[in-house]
Each structure stands twice: as structure tokens, then as C-alpha cells.
Motif scaffolding. Sequence first.
Motif, PDB file in Angstrom:
ATOM      1  N   LEU A  35       4.130   0.064   1.731  1.00  0.00           N
ATOM      2  CA  LEU A  35       2.749   0.441   2.042  1.00  0.00           C
ATOM      3  C   LEU A  35       2.721   1.663   2.948  1.00  0.00           C
ATOM      4  O   LEU A  35       1.943   2.595   2.729  1.00  0.00           O
ATOM      5  CB  LEU A  35       2.011  -0.731   2.693  1.00  0.00           C
ATOM      6  N   GLU A  36       3.595   1.681   3.935  1.00  0.00           N
ATOM      7  CA  GLU A  36       3.676   2.830   4.843  1.00  0.00           C
ATOM      8  C   GLU A  36       4.073   4.100   4.088  1.00  0.00           C
ATOM      9  O   GLU A  36       3.474   5.164   4.283  1.00  0.00           O
ATOM     10  CB  GLU A  36       4.686   2.551   5.952  1.00  0.00           C
ATOM     11  N   LYS A  37       5.056   3.986   3.188  1.00  0.00           N
ATOM     12  CA  LYS A  37       5.476   5.141   2.388  1.00  0.00           C
ATOM     13  C   LYS A  37       4.328   5.660   1.530  1.00  0.00           C
ATOM     14  O   LYS A  37       4.089   6.867   1.451  1.00  0.00           O
ATOM     15  CB  LYS A  37       6.658   4.777   1.484  1.00  0.00           C
ATOM     16  N   LEU A  38       3.626   4.727   0.866  1.00  0.00           N
ATOM     17  CA  LEU A  38       2.502   5.131   0.025  1.00  0.00           C
ATOM     18  C   LEU A  38       1.432   5.852   0.833  1.00  0.00           C
ATOM     19  O   LEU A  38       0.899   6.876   0.399  1.00  0.00           O
ATOM     20  CB  LEU A  38       1.891   3.912  -0.665  1.00  0.00           C
ATOM     21  N   CYS A  39       1.117   5.318   1.991  1.00  0.00           N
ATOM     22  CA  CYS A  39       0.094   5.948   2.833  1.00  0.00           C
ATOM     23  C   CYS A  39       0.518   7.357   3.257  1.00  0.00           C
ATOM     24  O   CYS A  39      -0.303   8.272   3.291  1.00  0.00           O
ATOM     25  CB  CYS A  39      -0.194   5.086   4.063  1.00  0.00           C
ATOM     26  N   THR A  40       1.790   7.513   3.553  1.00  0.00           N
ATOM     27  CA  THR A  40       2.291   8.834   3.937  1.00  0.00           C
ATOM     28  C   THR A  40       2.219   9.808   2.759  1.00  0.00           C
ATOM     29  O   THR A  40       1.757  10.939   2.904  1.00  0.00           O
ATOM     30  CB  THR A  40       3.745   8.717   4.437  1.00  0.00           C
ATOM     31  N   ILE A  41       2.658   9.350   1.586  1.00  0.00           N
ATOM     32  CA  ILE A  41       2.666  10.202   0.398  1.00  0.00           C
ATOM     33  C   ILE A  41       1.249  10.584  -0.016  1.00  0.00           C
ATOM     34  O   ILE A  41       0.964  11.744  -0.320  1.00  0.00           O
ATOM     35  CB  ILE A  41       3.378   9.484  -0.778  1.00  0.00           C
ATOM     36  N   ILE A  42       0.360   9.593  -0.048  1.00  0.00           N
ATOM     37  CA  ILE A  42      -0.994   9.816  -0.540  1.00  0.00           C
ATOM     38  C   ILE A  42      -1.921  10.360   0.553  1.00  0.00           C
ATOM     39  O   ILE A  42      -3.008  10.838   0.272  1.00  0.00           O
ATOM     40  CB  ILE A  42      -1.566   8.504  -1.135  1.00  0.00           C
ATOM     41  N   ASP A  43      -1.461  10.309   1.804  1.00  0.00           N
ATOM     42  CA  ASP A  43      -2.247  10.755   2.960  1.00  0.00           C
ATOM     43  C   ASP A  43      -3.521   9.920   3.102  1.00  0.00           C
ATOM     44  O   ASP A  43      -4.638  10.423   2.969  1.00  0.00           O
ATOM     45  CB  ASP A  43      -2.591  12.242   2.853  1.00  0.00           C
ATOM     46  N   CYS A  44      -3.298   8.623   3.319  1.00  0.00           N
ATOM     47  CA  CYS A  44      -4.418   7.701   3.471  1.00  0.00           C
ATOM     48  C   CYS A  44      -4.037   6.615   4.469  1.00  0.00           C
ATOM     49  O   CYS A  44      -2.956   6.663   5.055  1.00  0.00           O
ATOM     50  CB  CYS A  44      -4.788   7.086   2.119  1.00  0.00           C
ATOM     51  N   THR A  45      -4.907   5.648   4.649  1.00  0.00           N
ATOM     52  CA  THR A  45      -4.627   4.513   5.524  1.00  0.00           C
ATOM     53  C   THR A  45      -4.460   3.259   4.659  1.00  0.00           C
ATOM     54  O   THR A  45      -4.897   3.245   3.505  1.00  0.00           O
ATOM     55  CB  THR A  45      -5.771   4.275   6.529  1.00  0.00           C
ATOM     56  N   PRO A  46      -3.874   2.190   5.206  1.00  0.00           N
ATOM     57  CA  PRO A  46      -3.763   0.943   4.441  1.00  0.00           C
ATOM     58  C   PRO A  46      -5.120   0.429   3.950  1.00  0.00           C
ATOM     59  O   PRO A  46      -5.201  -0.142   2.867  1.00  0.00           O
ATOM     60  CB  PRO A  46      -3.127  -0.035   5.426  1.00  0.00           C
ATOM     61  N   ASN A  47      -6.179   0.656   4.709  1.00  0.00           N
ATOM     62  CA  ASN A  47      -7.512   0.220   4.286  1.00  0.00           C
ATOM     63  C   ASN A  47      -7.954   0.898   2.992  1.00  0.00           C
ATOM     64  O   ASN A  47      -8.795   0.363   2.269  1.00  0.00           O
ATOM     65  CB  ASN A  47      -8.550   0.486   5.368  1.00  0.00           C
ATOM     66  N   ASP A  48      -7.411   2.063   2.705  1.00  0.00           N
ATOM     67  CA  ASP A  48      -7.743   2.766   1.462  1.00  0.00           C
ATOM     68  C   ASP A  48      -7.029   2.151   0.256  1.00  0.00           C
ATOM     69  O   ASP A  48      -7.454   2.356  -0.878  1.00  0.00           O
ATOM     70  CB  ASP A  48      -7.356   4.239   1.554  1.00  0.00           C
ATOM     71  N   ILE A  49      -5.964   1.394   0.513  1.00  0.00           N
ATOM     72  CA  ILE A  49      -5.128   0.857  -0.568  1.00  0.00           C
ATOM     73  C   ILE A  49      -5.317  -0.646  -0.748  1.00  0.00           C
ATOM     74  O   ILE A  49      -5.400  -1.134  -1.854  1.00  0.00           O
ATOM     75  CB  ILE A  49      -3.628   1.151  -0.289  1.00  0.00           C
ATOM     76  N   VAL A  50      -5.375  -1.368   0.368  1.00  0.00           N
ATOM     77  CA  VAL A  50      -5.355  -2.834   0.333  1.00  0.00           C
ATOM     78  C   VAL A  50      -6.758  -3.405   0.346  1.00  0.00           C
ATOM     79  O   VAL A  50      -7.626  -2.940   1.088  1.00  0.00           O
ATOM     80  CB  VAL A  50      -4.571  -3.381   1.541  1.00  0.00           C
ATOM     81  N   GLN A  51      -6.956  -4.418  -0.478  1.00  0.00           N
ATOM     82  CA  GLN A  51      -8.208  -5.154  -0.476  1.00  0.00           C
ATOM     83  C   GLN A  51      -7.867  -6.632  -0.409  1.00  0.00           C
ATOM     84  O   GLN A  51      -7.116  -7.147  -1.244  1.00  0.00           O
ATOM     85  CB  GLN A  51      -9.012  -4.869  -1.735  1.00  0.00           C
ATOM     86  N   PHE A  52      -8.388  -7.328   0.589  1.00  0.00           N
ATOM     87  CA  PHE A  52      -8.135  -8.752   0.732  1.00  0.00           C
ATOM     88  C   PHE A  52      -9.203  -9.538  -0.020  1.00  0.00           C
ATOM     89  O   PHE A  52     -10.384  -9.229   0.063  1.00  0.00           O
ATOM     90  CB  PHE A  52      -8.152  -9.162   2.214  1.00  0.00           C
ATOM     91  N   THR A  53      -8.748 -10.548  -0.756  1.00  0.00           N
ATOM     92  CA  THR A  53      -9.667 -11.417  -1.468  1.00  0.00           C
ATOM     93  C   THR A  53      -9.321 -12.868  -1.135  1.00  0.00           C
ATOM     94  O   THR A  53      -8.175 -13.177  -0.800  1.00  0.00           O
ATOM     95  CB  THR A  53      -9.579 -11.224  -2.995  1.00  0.00           C
ATOM     96  N   GLN A  54     -10.287 -13.738  -1.244  1.00  0.00           N
ATOM     97  CA  GLN A  54     -10.049 -15.149  -0.990  1.00  0.00           C
ATOM     98  C   GLN A  54      -9.879 -15.863  -2.318  1.00  0.00           C
ATOM     99  O   GLN A  54     -10.637 -15.642  -3.254  1.00  0.00           O
ATOM    100  CB  GLN A  54     -11.222 -15.777  -0.249  1.00  0.00           C
ATOM    101  N   GLU A  55      -8.851 -16.700  -2.363  1.00  0.00           N
ATOM    102  CA  GLU A  55      -8.656 -17.516  -3.550  1.00  0.00           C
ATOM    103  C   GLU A  55      -9.339 -18.850  -3.329  1.00  0.00           C
ATOM    104  O   GLU A  55      -9.348 -19.381  -2.241  1.00  0.00           O
ATOM    105  CB  GLU A  55      -7.157 -17.738  -3.782  1.00  0.00           C
ATOM    106  N   SER A  56      -9.941 -19.389  -4.386  1.00  0.00           N
ATOM    107  CA  SER A  56     -10.608 -20.669  -4.229  1.00  0.00           C
ATOM    108  C   SER A  56      -9.727 -21.829  -4.582  1.00  0.00           C
ATOM    109  O   SER A  56      -8.716 -21.767  -5.068  1.00  0.00           O
ATOM    110  CB  SER A  56     -11.869 -20.752  -5.063  1.00  0.00           C
TER     111      SER A  56
END
Length: 56
Positions: A35-56
Motif C-alpha cells: 500500500l505504501e509503495k502504491l501510494c508513493t508511485i501513484i502520489d496519493c494517500t491510503p484513503n484514495d485507495i482503500v475503502q472499508f466495508t462491513q460484511e453482514s
Amino acid sequence: MRQRNISQYHLLQAGIDNKTLDSLKKNKNITMLTLEKLCTIIDCTPNDIVQFTQES
């Protein structure tokens, strides 16, 4: 990646391996280091990549 014109080839050249790319395509888990590598390469933050969802 589309918004920033980053290709899979660019990720490979930047050190993201094929196995990790496959995991990303299949929405599988990745490490925090990846995740850190991707953020560095894409020039973004983890919030731009990760989305948390709840499973039922």
C-alpha cells in the motif's frame, strides 16, 4: 490509476510484482508495504485507495 495515467507496466517497473498486481485485480489482501509503495508511485494517500466495508 486511470485518473493519473498509471499503467500496470509502470507499476511493474516501479517494483510491484505480478503476484501483487494479480491480487489487486482480484480485490485480495495486500500488505501495508505494498500500500505504501502504491501510494508513493501513484502520489496519493491510503484513503484514495482503500475503502472499508462491513460484511453482514
